[in-house]
Design a protein around this motif. Sequence first.
Motif, PDB file in Angstrom:
ATOM      1  N   LEU A   1       0.835  -1.206   0.000  1.00 63.75           N
ATOM      2  CA  LEU A   1       0.000   0.000   0.000  1.00 63.75           C
ATOM      3  C   LEU A   1       0.868   1.253   0.000  1.00 63.75           C
ATOM      4  N   PHE A   2       1.936   1.242   0.789  1.00 62.28           N
ATOM      5  CA  PHE A   2       2.815   2.402   0.864  1.00 62.28           C
ATOM      6  C   PHE A   2       3.626   2.568  -0.422  1.00 62.28           C
ATOM      7  N   VAL A   3       4.053   1.457  -0.988  1.00 64.89           N
ATOM      8  CA  VAL A   3       4.823   1.536  -2.235  1.00 64.89           C
ATOM      9  C   VAL A   3       3.950   2.110  -3.340  1.00 64.89           C
ATOM     10  N   ASN A   4       2.708   1.678  -3.425  1.00 66.23           N
ATOM     11  CA  ASN A   4       1.807   2.190  -4.464  1.00 66.23           C
ATOM     12  C   ASN A   4       1.437   3.642  -4.237  1.00 66.23           C
ATOM     13  N   GLU A   5       1.333   4.047  -2.970  1.00 65.43           N
ATOM     14  CA  GLU A   5       1.055   5.448  -2.692  1.00 65.43           C
ATOM     15  C   GLU A   5       2.250   6.310  -3.080  1.00 65.43           C
TER      16      GLU A   5
ATOM     17  N   LEU B   1       4.853  10.081  -6.582  1.00 66.94           N
ATOM     18  CA  LEU B   1       5.966  10.357  -7.497  1.00 66.94           C
ATOM     19  C   LEU B   1       5.440  10.784  -8.861  1.00 66.94           C
ATOM     20  N   ALA B   2       4.428  10.082  -9.346  1.00 67.78           N
ATOM     21  CA  ALA B   2       3.835  10.446 -10.644  1.00 67.78           C
ATOM     22  C   ALA B   2       3.241  11.845 -10.602  1.00 67.78           C
ATOM     23  N   ASP B   3       2.570  12.153  -9.512  1.00 65.55           N
ATOM     24  CA  ASP B   3       1.950  13.472  -9.376  1.00 65.55           C
ATOM     25  C   ASP B   3       3.010  14.570  -9.351  1.00 65.55           C
ATOM     26  N   ARG B   4       4.106  14.327  -8.622  1.00 67.80           N
ATOM     27  CA  ARG B   4       5.179  15.335  -8.550  1.00 67.80           C
ATOM     28  C   ARG B   4       5.787  15.572  -9.929  1.00 67.80           C
ATOM     29  N   ILE B   5       5.970  14.501 -10.670  1.00 69.16           N
ATOM     30  CA  ILE B   5       6.583  14.628 -11.995  1.00 69.16           C
ATOM     31  C   ILE B   5       5.661  15.372 -12.947  1.00 69.16           C
ATOM     32  N   LEU B   6       4.376  14.983 -12.955  1.00 70.97           N
ATOM     33  CA  LEU B   6       3.461  15.546 -13.942  1.00 70.97           C
ATOM     34  C   LEU B   6       2.939  16.917 -13.551  1.00 70.97           C
ATOM     35  N   THR B   7       2.915  17.219 -12.266  1.00 73.36           N
ATOM     36  CA  THR B   7       2.463  18.543 -11.839  1.00 73.36           C
ATOM     37  C   THR B   7       3.551  19.583 -12.038  1.00 73.36           C
ATOM     38  N   ASN B   8       4.778  19.223 -11.638  1.00 76.45           N
ATOM     39  CA  ASN B   8       5.894  20.176 -11.779  1.00 76.45           C
ATOM     40  C   ASN B   8       6.473  20.182 -13.182  1.00 76.45           C
ATOM     41  N   PHE B   9       6.261  19.101 -13.928  1.00 74.95           N
ATOM     42  CA  PHE B   9       6.778  18.969 -15.293  1.00 74.95           C
ATOM     43  C   PHE B   9       8.270  19.314 -15.341  1.00 74.95           C
ATOM     44  N   ASN B  10       9.009  18.608 -14.499  1.00 75.81           N
ATOM     45  CA  ASN B  10      10.437  18.881 -14.349  1.00 75.81           C
ATOM     46  C   ASN B  10      11.216  17.618 -14.688  1.00 75.81           C
TER      47      ASN B  10
ATOM     48  N   MET C   1      -8.109 -12.562  -1.708  1.00 74.00           N
ATOM     49  CA  MET C   1      -7.172 -13.447  -2.402  1.00 74.00           C
ATOM     50  C   MET C   1      -6.828 -12.909  -3.779  1.00 74.00           C
ATOM     51  N   PHE C   2      -7.794 -12.201  -4.390  1.00 72.25           N
ATOM     52  CA  PHE C   2      -7.559 -11.638  -5.714  1.00 72.25           C
ATOM     53  C   PHE C   2      -7.007 -10.222  -5.636  1.00 72.25           C
ATOM     54  N   ALA C   3      -7.570  -9.433  -4.723  1.00 77.42           N
ATOM     55  CA  ALA C   3      -7.210  -8.013  -4.639  1.00 77.42           C
ATOM     56  C   ALA C   3      -5.776  -7.820  -4.213  1.00 77.42           C
ATOM     57  N   MET C   4      -5.217  -8.762  -3.446  1.00 78.63           N
ATOM     58  CA  MET C   4      -3.834  -8.604  -2.980  1.00 78.63           C
ATOM     59  C   MET C   4      -2.853  -8.629  -4.142  1.00 78.63           C
ATOM     60  N   GLU C   5      -3.298  -9.175  -5.266  1.00 81.31           N
ATOM     61  CA  GLU C   5      -2.428  -9.195  -6.438  1.00 81.31           C
ATOM     62  C   GLU C   5      -2.602  -7.956  -7.300  1.00 81.31           C
ATOM     63  N   GLY C   6      -3.509  -7.072  -6.938  1.00 79.03           N
ATOM     64  CA  GLY C   6      -3.784  -5.881  -7.721  1.00 79.03           C
ATOM     65  C   GLY C   6      -2.690  -4.853  -7.604  1.00 79.03           C
ATOM     66  N   VAL C   7      -2.682  -3.867  -8.481  1.00 74.64           N
ATOM     67  CA  VAL C   7      -1.625  -2.863  -8.501  1.00 74.64           C
ATOM     68  C   VAL C   7      -1.717  -1.920  -7.326  1.00 74.64           C
ATOM     69  N   SER C   8      -2.872  -1.800  -6.715  1.00 69.76           N
ATOM     70  CA  SER C   8      -3.026  -0.877  -5.590  1.00 69.76           C
ATOM     71  C   SER C   8      -2.876  -1.549  -4.235  1.00 69.76           C
ATOM     72  N   GLY C   9      -2.409  -2.781  -4.232  1.00 68.77           N
ATOM     73  CA  GLY C   9      -2.206  -3.464  -2.959  1.00 68.77           C
ATOM     74  C   GLY C   9      -3.509  -4.031  -2.429  1.00 68.77           C
ATOM     75  N   GLU C  10      -3.497  -4.389  -1.155  1.00 73.73           N
ATOM     76  CA  GLU C  10      -4.650  -5.029  -0.527  1.00 73.73           C
ATOM     77  C   GLU C  10      -5.822  -4.054  -0.417  1.00 73.73           C
ATOM     78  N   ILE C  11      -6.991  -4.528  -0.818  1.00 71.63           N
ATOM     79  CA  ILE C  11      -8.198  -3.711  -0.768  1.00 71.63           C
ATOM     80  C   ILE C  11      -8.859  -3.915   0.586  1.00 71.63           C
TER      81      ILE C  11
END
Length: 779
Positions: free
Chosen positions: A477-481, A486-495, A738-748
């Motif tokens: 969960l923390f890694v995905n957050e 990180l994506a937001d910082r890159i795309l918001t600052n466009f740096n 069992m399925f959600a834990m494999e999702g990209v956003s971590g455990e639901i």
Amino acid sequence: MAASMEVVNGAWDLATKFISPWNTEVHIGCEQNNFESATNILCDNGLLNLLEDWFFEEVQQDLRQRVSPAFWKFFEGLVPQDSVADKSEQNIVCLLQATEYLHKISEEYKPCIQLLESLPREINRNYSMLAFCGVNKISDVVRILFKSVVFTRASREFRDCVGQFYAQAFSVFHCVEHDETVNDDEESTKCSGCKHDKNDCACQHIMQRFNSINAKLDEVGVLEQVSGTSVTALVHEQILQHVENTCQGNFETAYLSSLQNWLENKVLGWLKLVYSLDRTNIGSDCIEGFKGRLIHFLLETYANVQISQLFKIIIEFPESELAIMDLKYCLEKVDMRSHLVTTLKSSLETRLLHPGVNTSDILTAYISAIRALRALDPAGVILELVCDPVRKYLRSREDTVRCIVSNLIDDASNELLEELVKSQPLIDETTHNEEEDGDWKKWMPDPVDADPATASKSRRASDIISMLVNIYGSKELFVNEYRTLLADRILTNFNYEIEKEIRYLELLKLRFGESQMHFCEVMLKDVADSKRINTRISEERIQKGEERTVDVNAMILSAQFWPTFREEKITLPEHMQKLLEEYTKRYETQKGNRTLDWKSHLGLVNIDVELKDRILNFNVTPVHAAIIMQFQEQERWTVEELSTVLQVPATALRRKIAYWQSQGLLKEEQTDTFLLVEEHKGRSHDSIVAEDEEAESAMASSHAKTGEELQVFWTYIVGMLSNLESLPLERIHGVLRMFAMEGVSGEITIDEVKHFLDNKVKDQSLIYSGGVYRLPKSS
């Protein structure tokens, strides 16, 4: 040969006359010889024990009928302690008179006692009063009788007199004995000891009277009986006041050593004066025993004061480390762990765990609590007990993970960044092995209030970041957050400058592992590649001698490695769209079989707005740029017209137009009709540079991402409900995990599943009744 009854009766009458406490005459000369002859006759007839018993009975009767009423009469009608302050001297004088009266009676008993103690001891004394009282002297029995008969009761007036007497003496003792001079305060006209005018200082007289009263009470044998309760209460009150006045509100100083010195010099010094060690009835053992109890009370009082302000101490840690160390010492000597846990939990819940406190402030307090309570209790038990409600509350807040991750990579927040730089591996409470790297020589048992279900080594070794991650029990969960942030910082600052982000990533890889951070590695690689591709396209244009009217720089992203973007419809003006198409062709020329799918609503546009009286420069989103560019075609637009041209919903369009209104470029002539403002009186003709203040995230919201992922499992949920008819939330969540834990956003979480299912209920795709979900009958 036994004497006749008449002789024995005569001897008894003569002997009792000499030792009667009612008889105050002094017998001398030949009469003393008659007493000895009488006691010899009684001894020969085995009546000497009865003579002692008769004396003790007479003493009790005398004390009960004559002495006790006279003694308590001194205290009738006195002013209570809490009324008129200047009457205390009158009350103390009454105590002095009553003490002198008791001492006078005691002196009257002495000749009789001496006569009895001069008699020969009989062999069998197992049933005598001396044996019953556990003493060896008749005088000791008389002292006991004074205590048990005279002091069977104690009126409020008497207690007030004694309290005033010892309180006055305590104040004077500190002034005289421990201050160099009584009159050291030049600004005050009152003596700090006796409270009289300095010219009429009575400190010396008070101390003399104090010593005299104590000595006489000691001779009578009632000093402890009279002073005990009042002295104990006074000393406790003085300790409490001194601790509060000394330690309240100051957490940067260690006080225990100075407090113990004060107790030794000031309090015990005064007690030694009360129970003077040169008197025989009360010795050093009594003082030493009292000292141990007072030290315990001092530590308990100090701990109570520190516990009452422990929340502030924690917030100010590490500046308050000395206060924590003092409290730690107190807890080792005084059993107050349970009180500390209860009080601190209540303080945290009252001050932190409510909607009025920002999540970042709660996290700051939680981190301080981890550090402070680790210093207070290295075993981590207090931390575990106190902070459990904080962990549960943080788990319920949607922005907790984002706040933690933001603090991890925020230069302005040094607390978590320092922890991150330590590069310790993450400790997972759920998988930590108690026996790993164990050193049995250093093993220490957990405190009795520790939770046996929690691994001891995990509790002791978990660092701050591990504890924050374990709030949710899922590092994914923390890694995905972090990936989203990180994506937001890159795309918001466009740096394109990512050196700092690479440093953070390397530190996080040491914490979370290489595999967990792989997606983030690819994201940063995309940024570096985008910078290189932009440079190459720009150089190619220069080499061909093409005119550079507008520079287009793209952030080219590998979609499968980036988080879900925020979706927003927009049809860009033809000029802007042509620039993007040209860039796409140049990219395809370089990459061959690859092309670009533009996210037209994301990015940054630098535009100059030329008006009649000024030129303004703005850095805005493509949507804002598209709106203002439409006013090149015509000066007046309605919201409906703009919505049709740009393919932007009217509600979103109004919000975007508001930015240009705030810049003074657009004016609402009438409802939903806007006019370009070419001139503005009073405004300078110089160029103005403005940033778009609407910092909207480029990423989709957490609910939107979770809903998108759960939508994948919707068919499975329908299948479950078709087969089983109805299921509670917990059962559905348990199967989906069992399925959600494999999702990209971590455990639901169960809350996210509930939010998704409730939306399905609103859409009438599900029915919720009786605590279970079921499909509509029409389905």
